[in-house]
Design a protein around this motif. Structure first.
Motif, PDB file in Angstrom:
ATOM      1  N   SER B  10       0.801  -1.166   0.176  1.00  0.00           N
ATOM      2  CA  SER B  10       0.027  -0.052  -0.078  1.00  0.00           C
ATOM      3  C   SER B  10       0.936   1.269   0.011  1.00  0.00           C
ATOM      4  CB  SER B  10      -0.874  -0.011   1.262  1.00  0.00           C
ATOM      5  OG  SER B  10      -0.287   0.109   2.566  1.00  0.00           O
ATOM      6  N   ILE B  12       0.569   5.766   0.310  1.00  0.00           N
ATOM      7  CA  ILE B  12      -0.163   7.078   0.174  1.00  0.00           C
ATOM      8  C   ILE B  12       0.564   8.039  -0.225  1.00  0.00           C
ATOM      9  CG2 ILE B  12      -1.313   8.514   1.891  1.00  0.00           C
ATOM     10  CD1 ILE B  12      -1.765   6.075   3.777  1.00  0.00           C
ATOM     11  N   GLU B  15      -1.705  14.370  -3.621  1.00  0.00           N
ATOM     12  CA  GLU B  15      -2.210  14.988  -4.755  1.00  0.00           C
ATOM     13  C   GLU B  15      -0.886  15.911  -5.610  1.00  0.00           C
ATOM     14  OE1 GLU B  15      -5.613  17.181  -4.918  1.00  0.00           O
ATOM     15  OE2 GLU B  15      -6.211  16.659  -6.997  1.00  0.00           O
ATOM     16  N   ASP B  39     -10.792   0.075  -9.080  1.00  0.00           N
ATOM     17  CA  ASP B  39     -11.562   0.821  -8.263  1.00  0.00           C
ATOM     18  C   ASP B  39     -12.189  -0.117  -7.251  1.00  0.00           C
ATOM     19  OD1 ASP B  39     -12.078   2.980 -10.846  1.00  0.00           O
ATOM     20  OD2 ASP B  39     -10.728   3.334  -9.186  1.00  0.00           O
ATOM     21  N   THR B  40     -12.365   0.399  -5.958  1.00  0.00           N
ATOM     22  CA  THR B  40     -12.969  -0.465  -4.956  1.00  0.00           C
ATOM     23  C   THR B  40     -14.232  -0.825  -5.530  1.00  0.00           C
ATOM     24  OG1 THR B  40     -11.875   0.719  -3.390  1.00  0.00           O
ATOM     25  CG2 THR B  40     -13.545  -0.665  -2.571  1.00  0.00           C
ATOM     26  N   SER B  80      -0.220  13.097  -9.838  1.00  0.00           N
ATOM     27  CA  SER B  80      -1.258  12.027  -9.343  1.00  0.00           C
ATOM     28  C   SER B  80      -2.488  12.899  -8.924  1.00  0.00           C
ATOM     29  CB  SER B  80      -0.818  11.285  -7.931  1.00  0.00           C
ATOM     30  OG  SER B  80      -0.462  11.985  -6.825  1.00  0.00           O
ATOM     31  N   LEU B  82      -6.674  12.421  -7.307  1.00  0.00           N
ATOM     32  CA  LEU B  82      -7.559  11.869  -6.323  1.00  0.00           C
ATOM     33  C   LEU B  82      -8.199  10.737  -7.084  1.00  0.00           C
ATOM     34  CD1 LEU B  82      -9.352  14.893  -4.432  1.00  0.00           C
ATOM     35  CD2 LEU B  82      -7.481  13.675  -3.781  1.00  0.00           C
ATOM     36  N   SER B  85      -6.673   7.068  -6.937  1.00  0.00           N
ATOM     37  CA  SER B  85      -6.657   6.226  -5.767  1.00  0.00           C
ATOM     38  C   SER B  85      -7.621   4.924  -6.123  1.00  0.00           C
ATOM     39  CB  SER B  85      -7.569   6.893  -4.701  1.00  0.00           C
ATOM     40  OG  SER B  85      -6.772   8.050  -4.067  1.00  0.00           O
ATOM     41  N   SER B  87      -6.455   0.208  -6.625  1.00  0.00           N
ATOM     42  CA  SER B  87      -5.576  -0.810  -6.448  1.00  0.00           C
ATOM     43  C   SER B  87      -5.033  -1.161  -7.829  1.00  0.00           C
ATOM     44  CB  SER B  87      -6.117  -2.347  -5.858  1.00  0.00           C
ATOM     45  OG  SER B  87      -6.547  -2.244  -4.604  1.00  0.00           O
ATOM     46  N   ARG B 108      -2.356  -1.010  -3.131  1.00  0.00           N
ATOM     47  CA  ARG B 108      -3.301  -0.245  -2.909  1.00  0.00           C
ATOM     48  C   ARG B 108      -3.089   1.165  -2.833  1.00  0.00           C
ATOM     49  NH1 ARG B 108      -8.607  -0.796  -1.485  1.00  0.00           N
ATOM     50  NH2 ARG B 108      -8.213  -3.128  -1.266  1.00  0.00           N
ATOM     51  N   LYS B 110      -3.503   5.491  -2.244  1.00  0.00           N
ATOM     52  CA  LYS B 110      -4.386   6.574  -1.780  1.00  0.00           C
ATOM     53  C   LYS B 110      -3.597   7.780  -2.081  1.00  0.00           C
ATOM     54  CE  LYS B 110      -7.875   7.991   0.697  1.00  0.00           C
ATOM     55  NZ  LYS B 110      -9.344   8.019   0.289  1.00  0.00           N
ATOM     56  N   LEU B 112      -4.066  11.683  -1.487  1.00  0.00           N
ATOM     57  CA  LEU B 112      -4.720  12.878  -0.477  1.00  0.00           C
ATOM     58  C   LEU B 112      -4.524  14.102  -0.969  1.00  0.00           C
ATOM     59  CD1 LEU B 112      -3.278  11.474   2.907  1.00  0.00           C
ATOM     60  CD2 LEU B 112      -5.564  10.795   1.846  1.00  0.00           C
TER      61      LEU B 112
END
Lengths: 115, 113
Positions: B10, B12, B15, B39-40, B80, B82, B85, B87, B108, B110, B112
């Motif tokens: 993962s 993080i 942006e 996407d989830t 990047s 938003l 975000s 996988s 994964r 993310k 921010l």
């Protein structure tokens, strides 16, 4: 989602029940696949079919069954013999024998939960 | 044993920043390698596909590289957003003639604000 539809999006099953997940594609692809996705694991192949009326077991076929009576459809039945069926199920299709650049197109998935 | 390993598990980032995801594989013989974005709660969507003769492939802000000698691939995301975000899954297809795709467990990401 590339012309592949899966239904339902969410499915709840009681223990001991068989359930069938639908997968339809309008991409005119010959090959279709069923995968199972669990948290922290890569997709695992359940069954695949290269042509109509033919299908092969994947790595985790036990407790599952499929049929391929039409090119567009590849339904997956989760039987009561599958001991841990709660997972996210993904259907995919591709054009086999397309050189080295065949691409699998995935459906939106069905989340199955056993109550 | 044919395997595909991805790192980090993962990530993080803020942006606007860049990031690089890694994929190492042991699949042999090798046909092609692809990166997917998932996407989830959705199905994976193909970003790039490379054969053994290709070193790099771009798709907008996504650039994938492949070193078939060391069996390594990377996916670089520039500036990047938003919406990045998700996988990111590395998939390797063997060249054995069967319809065998080996999937990594994914990274994964993310992003921010």
């Amino acid at each position: 989602d590339g012309g592949i539809t899966q239904s339902p999006k969410y499915l709840f099953r009681k223990e001991g029940q068989n359930v069938t997940l639908s997968c339809e594609q309008n991409l005119n692809h010959d090959a279709m696949y069923w995968y199972r996705q669990d948290p922290g694991q890569g997709l695992r192949l359940i069954y695949y079919s290269q042509i109509v009326n033919d299908f092969q077991k994947g790595d985790i076929a036990e407790g599952y069954s499929v049929s391929r009576e039409k090119k567009e459809s590849f339904p997956l039945t989760v039987t009561s013999a599958q001991k841990n069926p709660t997972a996210f199920y993904l259907c995919a299709s591709s054009i086999p024998l397309a050189g080295f650049t065949d691409t699998q197109y995935f459906g939106p998935g069905t989340r199955l939960t056993v109550l | 044993k044919n395997q595909v390993e991805q790192s980090p598990q993962s990530l993080i980032i803020l942006e606007g920043k860049n990031c690089t995801l890694q994929c190492n594989y042991t699949v042999s013989p090798f046909s092609n390698l692809r990166w997917y974005k998932q996407d989830t709660g959705r199905g994976p969507v193909s970003l790039t596909i490379m054969t053994f003769s290709e070193n790099t492939k771009s798709n907008g802000r996504y650039t994938a590289t492949l070193d078939a000698d060391t069996k390594q691939s990377s996916l670089h995301i520039t500036a990047s957003q938003l919406s990045d975000s998700a996988s990111y899954i590395c998939v390797v297809r063997g060249a054995s003639g069967t319809y065998k795709y080996i999937f990594g467990t994914g990274t994964r990401l993310k992003v921010l604000a």
